[in-house]
Design a protein around this motif. Sequence first.
Motif, short mmCIF file in Angstrom:
data_model
loop_
_atom_site.label_atom_id
_atom_site.label_comp_id
_atom_site.label_asym_id
_atom_site.label_seq_id
_atom_site.Cartn_x
_atom_site.Cartn_y
_atom_site.Cartn_z
N UNK A 58 0.82 -1.20 0.00
CA UNK A 58 0.00 0.00 0.00
C UNK A 58 0.86 1.26 0.00
N UNK A 59 1.91 1.23 0.82
CA UNK A 59 2.77 2.40 0.95
C UNK A 59 3.40 2.77 -0.40
N UNK A 60 3.81 1.76 -1.14
CA UNK A 60 4.39 2.02 -2.46
C UNK A 60 3.36 2.66 -3.39
N UNK A 61 2.13 2.18 -3.33
CA UNK A 61 1.07 2.76 -4.15
C UNK A 61 0.77 4.19 -3.72
N UNK A 62 0.77 4.43 -2.41
CA UNK A 62 0.56 5.80 -1.93
C UNK A 62 1.60 6.75 -2.50
N UNK A 63 2.86 6.34 -2.38
CA UNK A 63 3.96 7.22 -2.77
C UNK A 63 3.96 7.51 -4.27
N UNK A 64 3.43 6.58 -5.05
CA UNK A 64 3.30 6.84 -6.49
C UNK A 64 2.34 7.99 -6.78
N UNK A 65 1.46 8.28 -5.82
CA UNK A 65 0.51 9.39 -6.00
C UNK A 65 0.96 10.66 -5.28
N UNK A 66 2.19 10.67 -4.75
CA UNK A 66 2.72 11.86 -4.12
C UNK A 66 2.58 11.93 -2.62
N UNK A 67 2.16 10.84 -1.98
CA UNK A 67 1.97 10.83 -0.53
C UNK A 67 3.31 10.79 0.19
N UNK A 68 3.42 11.56 1.29
CA UNK A 68 4.59 11.52 2.16
C UNK A 68 4.17 11.05 3.54
N UNK A 135 -0.72 21.30 -2.52
CA UNK A 135 -1.38 20.52 -1.47
C UNK A 135 -0.39 19.93 -0.47
N UNK A 136 -0.90 19.54 0.69
CA UNK A 136 -0.16 18.72 1.64
C UNK A 136 -0.80 17.34 1.60
N UNK A 137 0.00 16.34 1.26
CA UNK A 137 -0.54 14.99 1.08
C UNK A 137 0.24 14.05 2.00
N UNK A 138 -0.26 13.91 3.22
CA UNK A 138 0.45 13.17 4.27
C UNK A 138 -0.29 11.89 4.66
N UNK A 139 0.49 10.97 5.21
CA UNK A 139 -0.05 9.71 5.72
C UNK A 139 0.78 9.29 6.92
N UNK A 162 -3.34 0.71 11.59
CA UNK A 162 -3.87 1.18 10.32
C UNK A 162 -2.95 2.23 9.72
N UNK A 163 -3.37 2.72 8.56
CA UNK A 163 -2.77 3.94 8.02
C UNK A 163 -3.88 4.97 7.94
N UNK A 164 -3.53 6.21 8.20
CA UNK A 164 -4.52 7.28 8.03
C UNK A 164 -3.89 8.39 7.23
N UNK A 165 -4.45 8.62 6.05
CA UNK A 165 -4.00 9.71 5.20
C UNK A 165 -4.77 10.97 5.51
N UNK A 166 -4.08 12.10 5.50
CA UNK A 166 -4.72 13.40 5.76
C UNK A 166 -4.13 14.41 4.79
N UNK A 167 -4.99 15.03 3.99
CA UNK A 167 -4.48 15.94 2.97
C UNK A 167 -5.19 17.29 3.05
N UNK A 168 -4.50 18.31 2.59
CA UNK A 168 -5.05 19.67 2.54
C UNK A 168 -4.89 20.21 1.12
#
Length: 479
Positions: A58-68, A135-139, A162-168
């Motif tokens: 999942x983390x790899x997929x997140x990072x492909x979309x710009x998640x930090x 944007x801020x794209x955090x997890x 779990x993981x919780x993503x929070x973006x602005x």
Amino acid sequence: MAKDKKLVEAITPMAEDFAQWYTDVVRKAELVNYSSIKGCMVLRPAGYAIWENIMHQLDARFKETGVENVGMPLFIPESLLQKEKDHVEGFAPEVAWVTHGGNEKLQERLCVRPTSETLFCELYKDIVQSHRDLPKVYNQWCSVVRWEKTTRPFLRTTEFWWQEGHTAHATWEDAEARTVQMLNLYADFCEEVLAIPVIKGQKTDKEKFAGAEATYTIEALMHDGKALQSGTSHNFGDGFAKAFGIQYSDKENKLQYVHQTSWGMSTRIIGALIMVHGDDSGLVLPPRIAPTQVMIIPIAQHKGGVLEKADELKQRLINAGFKVKVDDSDKSPGWKFSEQEMRGIPMRVEIGPKDIEAGQAVLVRRDNREKTIVSLDNLEETVGQILETMQNDMYARAKAHLDSHIYEAVDYDEFKDTVANKPGFVQAMWCGDEACELKIKEDTTATSRCMPFEQKAIADTCVCCGKPAKKLVYWGKAY
């Protein structure tokens, strides 16, 4: 063989008692242990290894979309939690409070995080000033605490991982795009990696996340016909931003409120893996998520050259990219077979003196016990082909089960009869009134699972009250 049989007999058949079957599999496959704290579980190595694979992929997929990734505090001051009224009311019954630090009573109670929206809001208020900051794209990967009354390993526990993503974002449209993007990411992950088909849709206002404008969900169907909410994604709009004063200056130098999202998937998804794919012998893990994909079981391992050949095959398969172990314990082969099946390892390779002499091995699939005799020269290629076929077959079986357990109901008597006698999802029209949702739950114990994105009209009126219908809804009993 009597001893070998006992391992499987320890599992209650799912047709006899599905809940007990689930508990037996969780315990006998050594996924968890109960702890001394009610509702909390110990993730044992076998269980954590599955979660670890879920995290990594999942983390790899997140990072492909710009998640930090970030790390946030465990505690939330009560005054911070109180800033968003709907949010705090939604979580109030489940919150655990810290009142003392050492022997000193705290001036302000601290909440043990049930989720971290308020913490991220506090952060964004400090670090977002301009449109250039967005944007801020955090997890974050963490555990959270929700004081549950009734608990069951993985499905509902007091503390869970779990993981919780929070973006602005600068605009509602940007936030909505991220919300839908992450829901689709979850759905793709479930279907492509976990071999679990899902239904995507929007939660009703009654079922949406506390403080959200809209909650989107993926719903999976377990073997017993109950639904499991398997991942959610929320569009908060600017509600949290207004409560916390999170503003930025736009390109015209005017102050605007940010728009936020949140999205999460938890260890509950391991419960889905068990209940979608498991059988009366234990776990059945899809190859793409299995911590061990191949277990090599030497036959007559006391004879010269057998263990050496098993280790050689292990290294060959590891070099080819597979996750492989050798069971060289002193247990009988029959016991090892049962144990490999209990743990859900997708394939076993049997190798003994006669196999070595013939230059072959026996491959056995976990899902259907199909045996294949393969030349050792073609081992890597054949193992890869069989594991890929198994992955696809597991998804196809789960999809066929889902499709065959979706029903339609156009009047209330038909609806109640279907819910009572046909486990699964029931498609029925709804007027949009929460009173009908509550009545349906009271009469049938079924709840609205989601309003699917692909809408169709199977009737003109609400299945419950007969008023004009607004939405097609999937209803069902759920974990």
